[in-house]
Design a protein around this motif. Structure first.
Motif: not given
Length: 133
Positions: A20, A27-28, A52, A62
């Motif tokens: 990370s 944002s993913i 998440k 996420v």
């Protein structure tokens, strides 16, 4: 971050490694598939939800998109999830469950739909083209 996930049904252990800090993402969007082929769950769904949850309370957002294991519908669902987000994600990570004994990354795409088992609508494709052009 390293995640260990053991599927109690199949007794398989999966290792997920996320870097990370190096991603520099804010944002993913994660996608995973629902259960198919008479299974109770799909490992891609379980793993995506665990990832998440791991990012809750951090500065990285996420979002999870649930895909049905159905030809010709899952890609539209993912597009709808993407476009419905107020802020577009820095990364889209699609997780799937294959018929192998290890984690692997897809490095090539083929213009072909080919399956041994039916999808959740009962459809089986044998060497059918995805894009006719």
């Amino acid at each position: 971050m390293i995640f260990l996930f053991k599927n109690q049904q199949t007794n398989k252990t999966f290792i997920i490694i996320l870097f990370s800090q190096s991603l520099m993402a804010k944002s993913i969007l994660l996608s995973g598939f629902d259960a198919f082929n008479n299974k109770k769950e799909n490992n891609s769904q379980v793993i995506a939800k665990l990832i998440k949850k791991e990012f809750e309370g951090t500065d990285i957002t996420v979002e999870y998109c649930q895909l049905r294991t159905v030809y010709n519908k899952s890609s539209d669902t993912l597009k709808d999830c993407f476009h419905s987000l107020k802020e577009k994600p820095d990364f889209v990570i699609s997780i799937g469950e294959g018929f192998c004994d290890r984690i692997s990354f897809e490095t090539m795409a083929f213009n072909e739909m080919n399956s041994k088992t039916p999808d959740n609508d009962g459809v089986v494709y044998r060497r059918a083209s995805i894009d006719q052009n």
